[in-house]
Design a protein around this motif. Structure first.
Motif, PDB file in Angstrom:
ATOM      1  N   ALA A 269      99.397  58.142  94.416  1.00  0.00           N
ATOM      2  CA  ALA A 269      99.308  59.087  95.533  1.00  0.00           C
ATOM      3  C   ALA A 269     100.617  59.856  95.681  1.00  0.00           C
ATOM      4  CB  ALA A 269      98.970  58.353  96.824  1.00  0.00           C
ATOM      5  N   ARG A 270     101.724  59.164  95.540  1.00  0.00           N
ATOM      6  CA  ARG A 270     103.037  59.803  95.642  1.00  0.00           C
ATOM      7  C   ARG A 270     103.244  60.804  94.508  1.00  0.00           C
ATOM      8  NH1 ARG A 270     108.339  57.226  93.991  1.00  0.00           N
ATOM      9  NH2 ARG A 270     109.873  58.724  94.691  1.00  0.00           N
ATOM     10  N   GLN A 271     102.863  60.419  93.288  1.00  0.00           N
ATOM     11  CA  GLN A 271     103.002  61.310  92.147  1.00  0.00           C
ATOM     12  C   GLN A 271     102.050  62.505  92.261  1.00  0.00           C
ATOM     13  OE1 GLN A 271     105.148  61.058  89.350  1.00  0.00           O
ATOM     14  NE2 GLN A 271     106.139  59.621  90.713  1.00  0.00           N
ATOM     15  N   GLY A 272     100.851  62.268  92.795  1.00  0.00           N
ATOM     16  CA  GLY A 272      99.883  63.350  92.950  1.00  0.00           C
ATOM     17  C   GLY A 272     100.325  64.379  93.977  1.00  0.00           C
ATOM     18  N   ALA A 273     101.065  63.950  94.998  1.00  0.00           N
ATOM     19  CA  ALA A 273     101.547  64.878  96.015  1.00  0.00           C
ATOM     20  C   ALA A 273     102.598  65.825  95.457  1.00  0.00           C
ATOM     21  CB  ALA A 273     102.123  64.096  97.200  1.00  0.00           C
ATOM     22  N   LYS A 274     103.267  65.428  94.397  1.00  0.00           N
ATOM     23  CA  LYS A 274     104.292  66.283  93.788  1.00  0.00           C
ATOM     24  C   LYS A 274     103.691  67.449  93.013  1.00  0.00           C
ATOM     25  CE  LYS A 274     107.942  62.903  92.863  1.00  0.00           C
ATOM     26  NZ  LYS A 274     108.716  62.306  91.769  1.00  0.00           N
TER      27      LYS A 274
END
Length: 96
Positions: free
Chosen positions: A45-50
């Protein structure tokens, strides 16, 4: 005297010394596994937000869409994002 099956209450007390330790060991074994899956979801989720971000390809990856993938890229700076199944890679400056 005819044999009768033990009642459900008796069956429970006969099986408790086996079932309870097995359940406890299962809970101990599955809790780290559940933690790993939870952390992986948070990480994705954190990587996808980038969105697309610069990433160092420390292991061999194949950039581009799955239907027209070219050669392998390794030990270079590329761009990466989280896709539907996993990570997607592209060379810097590629189309989104």
């Amino acid at each position: 005297m005819k044999w009768r099956a033990p009642s459900q209450r008796t069956q429970f007390w006969l099986a408790a010394p086996i079932v309870l330790p097995v359940a406890l060991l299962g809970a101990i074994w599955f809790s780290p596994l559940a933690l790993v899956f939870w952390l992986d979801g948070k990480w994705r989720a954190r990587q996808g937000a980038k969105g697309w971000h610069v990433w160092f390809a420390w292991h061999p990856v194949r950039p581009g869409p799955w239907w027209q993938r070219g050669g392998w890229v390794w030990l270079e700076m590329i761009e990466r994002t989280v896709g539907g199944e996993g990570y997607e890679y592209r060379l810097p400056g590629g189309e989104a």
